[in-house]
Design a protein around this motif. Structure first.
Motif, mmCIF file in Angstrom:
data_model
loop_
_atom_site.group_PDB
_atom_site.id
_atom_site.type_symbol
_atom_site.label_atom_id
_atom_site.label_comp_id
_atom_site.label_asym_id
_atom_site.label_seq_id
_atom_site.Cartn_x
_atom_site.Cartn_y
_atom_site.Cartn_z
ATOM 1 N N ARG A 105 -5.872 7.299 3.228
ATOM 2 C CA ARG A 105 -4.841 7.832 2.328
ATOM 3 C C ARG A 105 -5.155 7.480 0.871
ATOM 4 N NH1 ARG A 105 -1.795 5.832 6.839
ATOM 5 N NH2 ARG A 105 -0.880 7.581 8.007
ATOM 6 N N ILE A 106 -5.698 6.268 0.662
ATOM 7 C CA ILE A 106 -6.083 5.882 -0.700
ATOM 8 C C ILE A 106 -7.217 6.777 -1.192
ATOM 9 C CG2 ILE A 106 -7.021 4.022 -2.111
ATOM 10 C CD1 ILE A 106 -5.659 2.038 -0.163
ATOM 11 N N ASP A 107 -8.206 7.001 -0.329
ATOM 12 C CA ASP A 107 -9.314 7.898 -0.691
ATOM 13 C C ASP A 107 -8.788 9.280 -1.077
ATOM 14 O OD1 ASP A 107 -11.249 5.978 -0.175
ATOM 15 O OD2 ASP A 107 -11.481 6.570 1.920
ATOM 16 N N ILE B 157 0.848 -1.201 0.000
ATOM 17 C CA ILE B 157 0.000 0.000 0.000
ATOM 18 C C ILE B 157 0.878 1.242 0.000
ATOM 19 C CG2 ILE B 157 -1.695 1.320 1.332
ATOM 20 C CD1 ILE B 157 -2.731 -1.345 2.450
ATOM 21 N N TYR C 255 -4.614 -3.247 -0.315
ATOM 22 C CA TYR C 255 -5.450 -3.063 0.877
ATOM 23 C C TYR C 255 -6.396 -4.257 1.058
ATOM 24 C CZ TYR C 255 -9.347 -1.380 3.720
ATOM 25 O OH TYR C 255 -10.333 -1.277 4.670
ATOM 26 N N GLU D 139 -7.208 9.427 -4.433
ATOM 27 C CA GLU D 139 -8.193 9.363 -5.507
ATOM 28 C C GLU D 139 -9.145 10.563 -5.520
ATOM 29 O OE1 GLU D 139 -8.428 4.465 -5.873
ATOM 30 O OE2 GLU D 139 -9.983 5.566 -4.782
ATOM 31 N N ALA E 162 -2.920 0.335 -4.821
ATOM 32 C CA ALA E 162 -3.049 0.482 -3.373
ATOM 33 C C ALA E 162 -4.304 -0.227 -2.868
ATOM 34 C CB ALA E 162 -3.088 1.961 -2.990
ATOM 35 N N ARG E 163 -5.412 -0.120 -3.617
ATOM 36 C CA ARG E 163 -6.645 -0.788 -3.184
ATOM 37 C C ARG E 163 -6.519 -2.309 -3.271
ATOM 38 N NH1 ARG E 163 -10.856 2.026 -1.664
ATOM 39 N NH2 ARG E 163 -10.999 4.234 -2.249
ATOM 40 N N LEU F 236 1.023 4.070 -2.860
ATOM 41 C CA LEU F 236 0.717 5.474 -2.549
ATOM 42 C C LEU F 236 1.863 6.379 -2.966
ATOM 43 C CD1 LEU F 236 -0.922 5.085 0.991
ATOM 44 C CD2 LEU F 236 -2.083 5.754 -1.125
ATOM 45 N N GLY G 110 -3.467 4.541 -7.135
ATOM 46 C CA GLY G 110 -4.563 4.215 -6.239
ATOM 47 C C GLY G 110 -5.118 2.824 -6.461
ATOM 48 N N ASP H 106 -4.825 3.782 6.293
ATOM 49 C CA ASP H 106 -4.334 3.629 4.918
ATOM 50 C C ASP H 106 -5.463 3.775 3.903
ATOM 51 O OD1 ASP H 106 -1.664 3.353 5.424
ATOM 52 O OD2 ASP H 106 -1.705 1.173 5.566
#
Length: 766
Positions: free
Chosen positions: A653-655, A612, A628, A658, A624-625, A616, A621, A650
């Protein structure tokens, strides 16, 4: 006096008292018989003895007034004295034994196994268990160097043999070995009586067991000594001789049980220790040589594995050796190889006492990644032996892994009730309260600990850490000051103070503190801790190259004291270090290397977690998902609930990457609700700023700076908020604060370069 003696004889007072003494002794013996035969509370013997002694005035009055031949009178003294004596007896017995358990010494329980079967057991109540610290025996002059392992095998055999009876609770040498090594003892043999007494009291063991092993012709001569820990007075010292060492352990077990007054129960297995271990003498010797390595300051992991492997090859049914081999193979990062031995240990667990079997079975399920069944076994263990401290200790460990802080507090409370002198549990309770955000309750528990141990610095350090998390930096400094009065030369305290100075922006003092800690360090662990702190200092100030060099020095120290798996776990944070240095390729290679060094259960979670971070850093993204989702699956499969706040952060952070700032804020706040000590206010403020919600962003960032006043990233976020409000002066002030922290930063450190560019932009705009 002659007249008084004649009067006493005429009234038959000596005769009555003699008969009373004889009858009392018979009653006490009969009470003891009833206690042993029906497993009643041992307090009954003391109740009867105390009551009989306190009734002596009544017996003496009855003899005095009614012992003479002739008509009896009932004088006033008797009418008043006897009821008064009976009242005194009743009050005294109530005060002395009113809070004691005077029922049965055992209790019946029934539970379900992991397969849904119901089992019933009669188990000992904790109040009546005998806890003893078992020390390695001394080696006599007749014992050769190649036989010293017998000195370590003796307490191991005793602990295993007696653990079949839950009236006995052992504190084995591995629980306190580190304490003795820290005091400079080269081995665990030859521990002075005064030190044994101190260790036993520290581990809340009322009894301590030691001895000596020597050669006599073709056989062995073993001396077994049992002492009370509080006073150091001897309870028993016996000598056992014979050619079969395991047979001598059986003799010593019976002697120890007798010395500790452990009742004999028909439902308790009383197998020879050879049946518990192995019938093969060569396998027993290999096991002993392997076990010896576990009690040395530096573990020769390869030799220990080799000897355990010899033992299990000679006797595949040697369950304890199979179990120890599996644990060492895990430590050597050979998880696949560990499955065979742990499976054999489970198959042959009939050799082991039931309580040891629970641990073997639960570890088997954890190793084979069946966390739900492992949890069921541990719950059964606790339900079956609800007051078994070993079971509760294991239960509390799993609750910690699951992040079940409320349940952990309940378990710790039970442990503290069962062991009211074990005040170290207050530290664990404080940590659980802290994780729940119950800071006042945490400080209250620590305050009670400090009251009990005013000369122990750790309570003050724990208070300082809580105050630092709350942003109470002055109070934290006060607690550290008190700790340093107690232990002024301890490197750990210099590290704590340096970390506090770093957070509040006293950078010169922080640097000197870390260097002071390194100078005070005497052991590899202390040097590793100091280097770890120094690395944190360099990272905070943007000196990434220096931080990487410090990591290399840290690795040299930890390689002396940690297993490869432990080193790998500690190295994951270096991935962030390489990312900060812009060395993304190095970060990826390090992650791949660490993955190969971890057992599958850990790798399945840790590797996606750090993928992840890599994604990032690369701004990907989607990747990363995917990472995750893999981390979430591994967390749920292995019951690592304690990591949920980290993964939730985390996800935030992904949100944010994006562009879904509202969702990011929600996840950051959710993570802090799950772990109130986690400071994500800077991240929350940054997401709110990007969403254009400046007032809320400023509030979050002010809270971030209240907790860590010198955080350069929080200052930069605050500068951007001020700039968005056209507050150029405020923006410049926060950028300069960030640049103060990053003053010595590497020329290639991008956040510092961006801050200088932002300051130039603000100055140019004015």
């Amino acid at each position: 006096m002659t007249g008084l003696a004649r009067e006493l004889m005429e009234r038959r007072v000596p005769h009555v008292l003699a008969l009373y003494a004889g009858g009392s002794w018979a009653l006490i013996e009969f009470t003891g018989f009833l206690v042993d035969e029906f497993l009643l509370s041992p307090h009954w013997t003391r109740v009867v003895m105390t009551g009989l002694l306190l009734l002596l005035p009544t017996v003496a009055m009855l003899a005095w007034f009614h012992g003479r031949r002739g008509r009896d009178d009932v004088p006033l003294a008797e009418k008043v004295g006897i009821p008064a004596n009976l009242a005194v007896v009743a009050i005294a017995l109530f005060l002395l034994f009113g809070g004691r358990d005077l029922g049965a010494a055992t209790t019946a329980v029934s539970v379900e196994t992991e397969d849904g079967e119901t089992v019933e057991r009669v188990v000992a109540k904790t109040e009546f268990r005998k806890r003893a610290a078992l020390f390695p025996f001394d080696a006599g002059p007749g014992l050769g160097e190649d036989e010293v392992w017998l000195a370590y095998a003796a307490p191991t055999g005793l602990a295993l043999d007696l653990s079949a009876d839950d009236f006995f609770e052992a504190v084995p040498p591995n629980q306190f070995a580190h304490r003795l090594f820290e005091l400079g003892l080269p081995t665990l043999r030859g521990v002075p009586l005064a030190l044994r007494r101190q260790i036993s009291q520290d581990f809340h063991a009322p009894f301590m067991v030691a001895g000596a092993v020597d050669r006599t012709g073709a056989g062995y001569r073993v001396t077994l000594t049992v002492h009370e820990a509080r006073r150091g007075s001897p309870l028993s010292e016996t000598v056992h001789e014979g050619p079969d060492f395991l047979a001598l352990i059986d003799e010593m077990s019976a002697t120890l049980a007798q010395a500790l007054r452990i009742p004999d129960r028909p439902e308790v297995e009383n197998l020879p220790v050879r049946e518990r271990l192995t019938e093969n003498d060569a396998a027993w010797e290999a096991f002993g040589r392997a076990s010896e390595q576990l009690f040395l300051p530096t573990l020769d992991l390869d030799r220990a594995i080799e000897q355990f492997d010899v033992a299990t090859t000679l006797d595949p049914t040697f369950a304890l050796a199979q179990y120890e081999l599996a644990l060492l193979l895990l430590a050597a990062n050979q998880p696949e190889a560990a499955i065979g031995p742990i499976s054999m240990a489970v198959d042959n667990a009939y050799r082991l006492p039931e309580r040891a079997g629970f641990m073997v079975k639960s570890d088997y399920y954890f190793i084979t990644q069946q966390a739900d069944r492992a949890w069921a076994v541990i719950e059964m263990w606790v339900d079956l032996y609800p007051e078994d401290t070993a079971a509760l200790d294991y239960y509390s460990l799993v609750q910690t892994l699951r992040g079940d802080w409320e349940g952990l507090l309940e378990t710790l409370g039970t442990l503290y009730r069962l062991n009211p002198d074990e005040h170290s549990l207050l530290m664990d309770m404080a940590d659980a309260h802290r994780r729940l955000g119950q800071y006042e309750l945490a400080l209250s528990a620590l305050g009670r600990y400090v009251e009990q141990f005013p000369d122990d610095h750790t309570g003050h350090v724990a208070m300082a850490r809580i105050d630092r998390r709350r942003g109470e930096h002055d109070r934290a400094r006060e607690h550290l000051g008190r700790a340093m009065i107690i232990a002024p030369t301890l490197p750990d305290l210099a590290l704590e103070l340096a970390s506090l100075d770093l957070n509040v922006g006293r950078f010169d003092e922080a640097r000197r503190g870390y260097e002071q800690a390194l100078g005070l360090a005497d052991t590899p662990q202390q040097r590793a801790d100091a280097l770890d702190g120094l690395k944190a200092y360099y990272r905070f100030r943007g000196q990434v190259a220096e931080a990487i060099e410090t990591t290399d020095a840290w690795l040299e120290e930890v390689s002396l004291i940690l297993a490869p798996v432990e080193i790998a776990q500690d190295r994951f944070s270096d991935i962030d270090l390489y990312l900060e240095a812009g060395r993304d390729r190095h970060a990826t290679l390090l992650l791949d290397s660490l993955q190969s060094q971890l057992p599958p259960a850990l790798a399945d979670f840790q590797v996606p977690l750090w993928r992840i971070r890599l994604a990032l850093g690369a701004g990907d993204g989607g990747a990363a998902r995917v990472a995750y989702d893999a981390a979430i699956d591994a967390m749920e499969a292995n019951d690592f609930g304690v990591q949920r706040p980290l993964l939730t952060a985390d996800l935030g952070r992904i949100d944010e990457l994006e562009g879904d700032y509202d969702s990011a804020v929600e996840h950051f706040r959710e993570a802090m609700a799950m772990d109130p000590g986690r400071n994500l206010h800077r991240e929350t403020g940054g997401a709110l700023r990007r969403a254009g919600r400046l007032d809320l962003a400023e509030a979050e960032l002010r809270e971030a700076l209240r907790r860590t006043p010198a955080d350069p990233y929080a200052h930069m976020e605050m500068a951007l908020v001020a700039e968005a409000r056209s507050d150029a002066d405020g923006a410049r002030e926060h950028v300069r604060s960030a640049l103060t922290a990053w003053e010595p930063a590497d020329a290639s450190f991008e956040p510092a370069r961006d801050a200088r560019a932002k300051l130039a932009e603000l100055d140019g705009a004015s």
